[in-house]
Design an enzyme around this catalytic site. Sequence first.
Site, PDB file in Angstrom:
ATOM      1  CG  ASN A   1      -1.804   1.179   1.319  1.00 62.79           C
ATOM      2  OD1 ASN A   1      -1.734   2.072   0.467  1.00 62.79           O
ATOM      3  ND2 ASN A   1      -2.654   1.209   2.324  1.00 62.79           N
TER       4      ASN A   1
ATOM      5  CE  LYS B   1      -0.260   2.131   6.940  1.00 67.05           C
ATOM      6  NZ  LYS B   1      -1.641   2.527   6.956  1.00 67.05           N
TER       7      LYS B   1
ATOM      8  NE  ARG C   1      -5.916   1.989  -0.511  1.00 68.72           N
ATOM      9  CZ  ARG C   1      -5.883   3.242  -0.100  1.00 68.72           C
ATOM     10  NH1 ARG C   1      -4.747   3.822   0.162  1.00 68.72           N
ATOM     11  NH2 ARG C   1      -6.985   3.915   0.024  1.00 68.72           N
TER      12      ARG C   1
ATOM     13  CG  HIS D   1     -12.681   3.237   4.082  1.00 72.03           C
ATOM     14  ND1 HIS D   1     -13.358   4.224   4.755  1.00 72.03           N
ATOM     15  CD2 HIS D   1     -11.365   3.501   4.233  1.00 72.03           C
ATOM     16  CE1 HIS D   1     -12.485   5.065   5.295  1.00 72.03           C
ATOM     17  NE2 HIS D   1     -11.270   4.646   4.982  1.00 72.03           N
TER      18      HIS D   1
ATOM     19  CG  HIS E   1     -12.908   1.910   7.943  1.00 73.70           C
ATOM     20  ND1 HIS E   1     -12.092   0.888   7.547  1.00 73.70           N
ATOM     21  CD2 HIS E   1     -12.096   2.941   8.242  1.00 73.70           C
ATOM     22  CE1 HIS E   1     -10.831   1.285   7.606  1.00 73.70           C
ATOM     23  NE2 HIS E   1     -10.816   2.534   8.021  1.00 73.70           N
TER      24      HIS E   1
ATOM     25  CG  ASN F   1      -6.232   9.093  11.098  1.00 72.39           C
ATOM     26  OD1 ASN F   1      -6.565   9.721  12.096  1.00 72.39           O
ATOM     27  ND2 ASN F   1      -5.095   8.420  11.010  1.00 72.39           N
TER      28      ASN F   1
ATOM     29  NE  ARG G   1      -9.957  12.406   4.129  1.00 75.36           N
ATOM     30  CZ  ARG G   1      -9.950  11.094   3.913  1.00 75.36           C
ATOM     31  NH1 ARG G   1     -10.987  10.514   3.330  1.00 75.36           N
ATOM     32  NH2 ARG G   1      -8.923  10.363   4.265  1.00 75.36           N
TER      33      ARG G   1
ATOM     34  CG  MET H   1     -11.983   9.667  18.978  1.00 76.95           C
ATOM     35  SD  MET H   1     -13.150  11.053  19.019  1.00 76.95           S
ATOM     36  CE  MET H   1     -14.079  10.795  17.528  1.00 76.95           C
ATOM     37  NE  ARG H   2      -4.851   7.812  20.100  1.00 74.92           N
ATOM     38  CZ  ARG H   2      -3.968   7.122  19.400  1.00 74.92           C
ATOM     39  NH1 ARG H   2      -3.451   6.041  19.899  1.00 74.92           N
ATOM     40  NH2 ARG H   2      -3.581   7.525  18.215  1.00 74.92           N
TER      41      ARG H   2
ATOM     42  N   GLY I   1      -9.397   2.571  13.823  1.00 77.73           N
ATOM     43  CA  GLY I   1      -8.811   2.935  15.115  1.00 77.73           C
ATOM     44  C   GLY I   1      -9.843   3.352  16.149  1.00 77.73           C
TER      45      GLY I   1
ATOM     46  CD  GLU J   1      -9.458  -1.845  14.694  1.00 77.80           C
ATOM     47  OE1 GLU J   1      -8.367  -1.781  15.272  1.00 77.80           O
ATOM     48  OE2 GLU J   1      -9.576  -1.879  13.454  1.00 77.80           O
TER      49      GLU J   1
ATOM     50  CD  GLU K   1      -8.142  -0.993   4.785  1.00 77.63           C
ATOM     51  OE1 GLU K   1      -7.418  -0.678   5.759  1.00 77.63           O
ATOM     52  OE2 GLU K   1      -8.677  -0.163   4.042  1.00 77.63           O
TER      53      GLU K   1
HETATM   54  P1  ADP Z   1      -6.126   5.182   9.502  1.00 80.63           P
HETATM   55  O1  ADP Z   1      -7.443   5.522   8.900  1.00 80.63           O
HETATM   56  O2  ADP Z   1      -5.074   6.207   9.218  1.00 80.63           O
HETATM   57  O3  ADP Z   1      -5.690   3.756   9.316  1.00 80.63           O
HETATM   58  P2  ADP Z   1      -6.673   4.372  12.213  1.00 80.63           P
HETATM   59  O4  ADP Z   1      -7.646   3.317  11.786  1.00 80.63           O
HETATM   60  O5  ADP Z   1      -5.415   3.957  12.855  1.00 80.63           O
HETATM   61  O6  ADP Z   1      -6.374   5.395  11.063  1.00 80.63           O
HETATM   62  O7  ADP Z   1      -7.489   5.314  13.226  1.00 80.63           O
HETATM   63  C1  ADP Z   1      -6.908   6.443  13.795  1.00 80.63           C
HETATM   64  C2  ADP Z   1      -7.907   7.075  14.758  1.00 80.63           C
HETATM   65  O8  ADP Z   1      -8.208   6.123  15.798  1.00 80.63           O
HETATM   66  C3  ADP Z   1      -7.381   8.307  15.420  1.00 80.63           C
HETATM   67  O9  ADP Z   1      -8.391   9.299  15.499  1.00 80.63           O
HETATM   68  C4  ADP Z   1      -7.070   7.812  16.821  1.00 80.63           C
HETATM   69  O10 ADP Z   1      -7.183   8.835  17.766  1.00 80.63           O
HETATM   70  C5  ADP Z   1      -8.163   6.810  17.036  1.00 80.63           C
HETATM   71  N1  ADP Z   1      -7.853   5.933  18.161  1.00 80.63           N
HETATM   72  C6  ADP Z   1      -6.863   5.022  18.277  1.00 80.63           C
HETATM   73  N2  ADP Z   1      -6.888   4.472  19.525  1.00 80.63           N
HETATM   74  C7  ADP Z   1      -7.905   5.063  20.199  1.00 80.63           C
HETATM   75  C8  ADP Z   1      -8.434   4.950  21.518  1.00 80.63           C
HETATM   76  N3  ADP Z   1      -7.927   4.101  22.404  1.00 80.63           N
HETATM   77  N4  ADP Z   1      -9.496   5.716  21.852  1.00 80.63           N
HETATM   78  C9  ADP Z   1     -10.021   6.589  20.975  1.00 80.63           C
HETATM   79  N5  ADP Z   1      -9.573   6.745  19.724  1.00 80.63           N
HETATM   80  C10 ADP Z   1      -8.528   6.003  19.328  1.00 80.63           C
END
Ligand code: ADP
Length: 589
Positions: free
Chosen positions: A7, A14, A85, A173, A201, A204, A234, A276-277, A323, A326, A380
């Site tokens: 990717n 990746k 990809r 996606h 999904h 980010n 976005r 989001m964290r 992210g 999950e 993916e």
């Molecule tokens: P990408 O789309 O780049 O693959 P990810 O699937 O890794 O991104 O998702 C990234 C998002 O997931 C970020 O907003 C991150 O803050 C959020 N995230 C990861 N771990 C946590 C968590 N424990 N609590 C809340 N949000 C989280």
Amino acid sequence: MRILVFNAGSSSLKFGLYDIAGTETLRVKGGFDRFHDGSCDLKLTVDGAHHRLRAPHGDLAAAIAAVPGILAAQGIDGINAIGHRIAHGGALFDKPAVLDTSTLARVEQLTPLAPLHNPANLAGVALARQVWPDLPQVGVFDTSFHLSAPEFSTTYAVPQAWRDAGLRRFGFHGTSHKYVGLRAAEVIGQPLDRLQIVSCHLGNGASVCAINRGRSMDSSMGLTPLEGLVMGTRSGDVDPGAFGFLSRRLGLTIEEIESALYTDSGLKALTGSPDMRDAEDRAAQGDTAAQLAIEIYAYRARKYIGAYAAAMGGIDALVFTGGIGENSASMRRRICDGLEFMGVTLDIDRNQRVDLADRAAPELQSWGSRVRVIVTETQEQLQIARETATALAVMRPARLVLPVAVSARHVHLCQEHVEALFGPGATLTPEFPLRQPGNFAAHQKVTIEGPKGALHQVRILGPTRSRTQIEVSRTDTFALGVEAPVRLSGDLDATPKIRLKGPAGSIETDGLIIAARHIHMHPDDAERWGVADREEVEVRVTGTGRGMTFSGVIVRVQPTAFTEMHIDTDEANAAGISGGAEGALITAD
Ligand code: ADP
């Protein structure tokens, strides 16, 4: 088959190495990013152990050239194929494609649809072709899964000239939504083509997908990955009137507005951080902007879930990945709270205790919840490896020819409905036999009545069945004034209701479908031709005025079948067939 997956992004790469042969094993995965001054960050996962280092590779070309050495250090050789990809396949690629020179030229034409992503993906392909000139390279497109969506979900109500220029909804996606749908089906223990699933999904980038019986019916992303949910940077949905407003009010150019919608909007615009964290931490400390951002995020996601449940007429499962999906128990909780009306009830403890190790996909619904709530890591790369292996699977030899029959609109009745329409004690009277053994056209006929109009003198086919089924063409659905789904015979759950009238009475029943094009196939033919029950094949119809290739033809292997393909009158008209014709199964050799 040993498959290397890439990717390639504009500033990252990746990769993953999978053995796909009955079982699926990830051998090594890694990611290069932050290229700077001749070096980069390299993350490697080998046998479940994670390693991080600064590595001496200054750009994408150096990173790809380093992969054979990384694999050799793990004792891995003998790669069979490479899967890439590719972000955008436009309307051209509804499945993976072997990336030869002519396919690559067609992918390049799609650059205006994905100016940031496709060129980076293609640069990865070109570099991989230099390093592994003898290996087949396959492109797996983020958009392909959504090309099955019906026109009413992919068409914007805009001038024809814009649509002619290619303005339509695609959705992204797709590889993730497909993987997540398959994983959820595994957990539920039913085939994906029996399930109605909303897949969320939330990474980010974020999108929701309505997976209706194995096919994407709608997705929150549209022409570009801007539409839909609130994302890291976005905006998601914004009134297109914003362009005029911002240009007049702030004097912004189209480029400035577009760039801000991609990179300075979403969580970043609402909270100052795209993560989001950070938003959750700040909200917990009383930051009102972060609190509002979280509410907007959850509300938008919940709206889409409700809309897609309505679009499919109910759902069996709601699945979270990415992210945020999950990891954020509180976001899952906010999104699900309020969805009880449609059968979603979250178990608070299970939601809190999610562990996704070893590809786990735990269920989070409480006892008695009609809808399952499932969390799973998206994979993916694994899905790309699977699809690469499938695309390269041994091609079948020989030209396979079979008869093609045209099915006019008809009705199958259950005995109760025979009596309701033709009087107590009535039975179907055979008028002439059909080619499928034991089946006949009955003497009796009925009227099908819809809100717009009626179809008279519609043939009943016998013998009676356990459930009434009405098969019409798409043109007929407009004459009747109802929508009908394309379904295989017998797959009647959540089908629309319609009125049938006979000489002795009338009934209202569900079971209205447009029959999916299919082949009744005797097991001996299936074995000889190497196809399986429910496999989808392509058939080129010949011996007619116009000739036509039908894709997505579903094979139904039945012990007593007379091998024959069935299409409806719309399909026959499009191919210029009257009566019957011959079809050839297309093989890839
Ligand atoms: P990408 O789309 O780049 O693959 P990810 O699937 O890794 O991104 O998702 C990234 C998002 O997931 C970020 O907003 C991150 O803050 C959020 N995230 C990861 N771990 C946590 C968590 N424990 N609590 C809340 N949000 C989280």
